[in-house]
Design a protein around this motif. Structure first.
Motif, short mmCIF file in Angstrom:
data_model
loop_
_atom_site.label_atom_id
_atom_site.label_comp_id
_atom_site.label_asym_id
_atom_site.label_seq_id
_atom_site.Cartn_x
_atom_site.Cartn_y
_atom_site.Cartn_z
N SER A 292 -0.87 11.22 -16.60
CA SER A 292 0.02 10.15 -16.14
C SER A 292 1.39 10.27 -16.77
O SER A 292 2.42 10.14 -16.10
N ARG A 293 1.42 10.53 -18.07
CA ARG A 293 2.71 10.71 -18.75
C ARG A 293 3.46 11.89 -18.14
O ARG A 293 4.66 11.81 -17.87
N LYS A 294 2.75 12.98 -17.88
CA LYS A 294 3.38 14.18 -17.34
C LYS A 294 4.06 13.88 -16.00
O LYS A 294 5.23 14.21 -15.80
N PRO B 165 9.45 8.43 -12.87
CA PRO B 165 8.87 7.18 -13.36
C PRO B 165 8.22 6.33 -12.25
O PRO B 165 7.33 5.54 -12.54
N MET B 166 8.63 6.50 -11.01
CA MET B 166 8.05 5.72 -9.92
C MET B 166 6.63 6.15 -9.59
O MET B 166 5.92 5.48 -8.82
N PRO C 105 1.43 12.17 -2.55
CA PRO C 105 2.55 12.94 -1.98
C PRO C 105 2.66 14.32 -2.62
O PRO C 105 2.17 14.56 -3.72
N ALA C 106 3.34 15.21 -1.89
CA ALA C 106 3.59 16.56 -2.39
C ALA C 106 4.38 16.48 -3.69
O ALA C 106 5.05 15.49 -3.98
N GLY C 107 4.26 17.51 -4.48
CA GLY C 107 4.99 17.56 -5.74
C GLY C 107 4.06 17.37 -6.91
O GLY C 107 2.89 17.77 -6.88
N GLU C 108 4.58 16.73 -7.93
CA GLU C 108 3.85 16.60 -9.18
C GLU C 108 2.53 15.83 -9.05
O GLU C 108 1.60 16.06 -9.82
N MET C 109 2.41 14.94 -8.07
CA MET C 109 1.18 14.16 -7.91
C MET C 109 0.02 15.00 -7.39
O MET C 109 -1.13 14.56 -7.42
#
Length: 145
Positions: free
Chosen positions: A87-89, A95-96, A123-127
């Motif tokens: 979660s921190r990463k 932050p959203m 969503p695509a990306g870090e998630m």
């Protein structure tokens, strides 16, 4: 300009709809066996279960009160948990991403149906790293790892 705005709205709507499609796995295992497997898979990742929502029980208990006539689920529970490190990463990147925490995996069975386990997509990306974690937990819960 009007066409551009409509195209942008349509693209955004399509992205939102796509992000809402859950990933599910069906299994011949019993509901209780899948729940047991899910709890162990979460704990095996070093995570803590924050909350269990007994959604199926609530829907059945309130069915008559809200004018419902259909039993939607024989059983349905949603497990909520979080990973402090992950979660921190993802929140340090954006932050959203706080809107996605805690993470949920559901186990449900409709009358006469198979037990399913699943989670909402991100969503695509870090998630996507979170989605990979949820997928590994869901698969481990039913022995697909």
């Amino acid at each position: 300009m009007k066409r551009f705005l409509m195209a942008t709205i349509l693209c955004a709507t399509a992205s939102i709809a796509q992000a809402q499609d859950p990933v599910t796995y069906a299994t011949e295992d019993s509901f209780d066996d899948v729940i047991f497997g899910l709890e162990n898979a979460i704990l095996d990742q070093g995570l803590v279960i924050d909350h269990v929502s007994h959604t199926g029980d609530m829907l059945e208990r309130t069915k008559a009160d809200v004018g419902g006539e259909v039993t939607l689920f024989t059983k349905a529970d949603i497990y909520s948990f979080c990973s402090a490190a992950l979660s921190r990463k993802v929140m340090e990147i954006n932050p959203m991403n706080v809107q996605f925490c805690p993470y949920d995996i559901f186990v449900a069975q409709q009358p006469g149906g198979q037990v399913m386990i699943g989670y909402r997509t991100f969503p695509a990306g870090e998630m996507q790293e979170v989605q990979e974690l949820l997928d590994s937990i869901a698969r481990a819960a039913i022995g697909l790892d």
